[in-house]
Design an enzyme around this catalytic site. Sequence first.
Site: not given
Ligand code: DOR
Ligand code: ZN
Length: 345
Positions: A14, A16, A99, A136, A174, A247
């Site tokens: 997971h 980004h 997702k 989520h 998460h 995450d």
């Molecule tokens: O803290 C987070 N940041 N939680 C999420 O679900 C998304 C993520 C983000 O894309 O920045």
């Molecule tokens: Zn995330």
Amino acid sequence: MTNTLTLTRPDDWHVHLRDGDALAAVVPHTAAQFARAIVMPNLKPPVTTTAQALAYGERILAALPIGSDFQPLMTLYLTDQTPADEISRAHEAGVVAVKLYPAGATTNSSAGVTDLRHTRAALEAMQRAGMPLLVHGEVTDPDIDLFDREAVFIDKHLVPLRKDFPELKIVFEHITTREAAQYVAQAGAHTAATITSHHLLFNRNALFLGGMRPHYYCLPVLKRELHRQALLNAVGSGSDRFFLGTDSAPHATHLKEHASGCAGCYTALSAMELYAQAFDSINALDKLEGFASFHGPDFYGLPRNTGKVTLKREAWTLPEELPLGQAGIKPLCGGETLAWQLAVD
Ligand code: DOR
Ligand code: ZN
């Protein structure tokens, strides 16, 4: 005392990575730590089609340092309108998972699902294809206290979803609470969870220690110590239902240190070091390889990696800030000394 730990190369289930300049700045960090990563689709606009997912995958590959063999595992962003045939197309094209963002739950989730009933056809197609749904798991109802949103989601949405789609692979992403850890531990072989390093290392006091600390703000938000202890117990149990998902969520410094700061902790730079610290704190370093390198691929039905990495007990100081295109980014624990250091063999 263990001072050196050699593990099968780990994966991040997971992460980004964003796009454009931010992608170029952050992808080398993830690629230095992990062989593969499940890449979240919450771009602007979101990655809702197979064509978008494949094009995004190509941009990630193009941003890799020369010589890197890192493999991005692509995902689709589920909406109320995702047709079943888009799922089949995605599956055939090698998109790995889908997702679910409840609309309004977090960053770039406004196009997410407003009612799970709208997604039946897509979920049926996923169940048939063996494609995991990544959840989520927070309700968005403003009447529900922010700290209770994960626990309420389990009763209100996850239990019924599990019942309606008994064979669907579900990853509760998460997880942050005792309720979630307990739910996953008893929910059967088709349910698993990712756990971040920050939810293993910190409780909600970290948000307010000596002043408000926006770099500790993420969603789901850090919880009480009893929940952190439950997450440590879950990973320390060695159960294959729990695996690594950082995450890591990059946001520019000025957008974190803001009156309405963005949610997300940037941990990609020191991910394995932070996990090693957490596992070490409960004398469970022998459980780290399963969590980081085996349970994820086994659940997804993908091969385990073959290479090795080594973690050494060797103090080093994380940089306070790094460039993020024209802006900067502050890693979680920036400026602090970490006990473990990762070396790729
Ligand atoms: O803290 C987070 N940041 N939680 C999420 O679900 C998304 C993520 C983000 O894309 O920045
Ligand atoms: Zn995330």
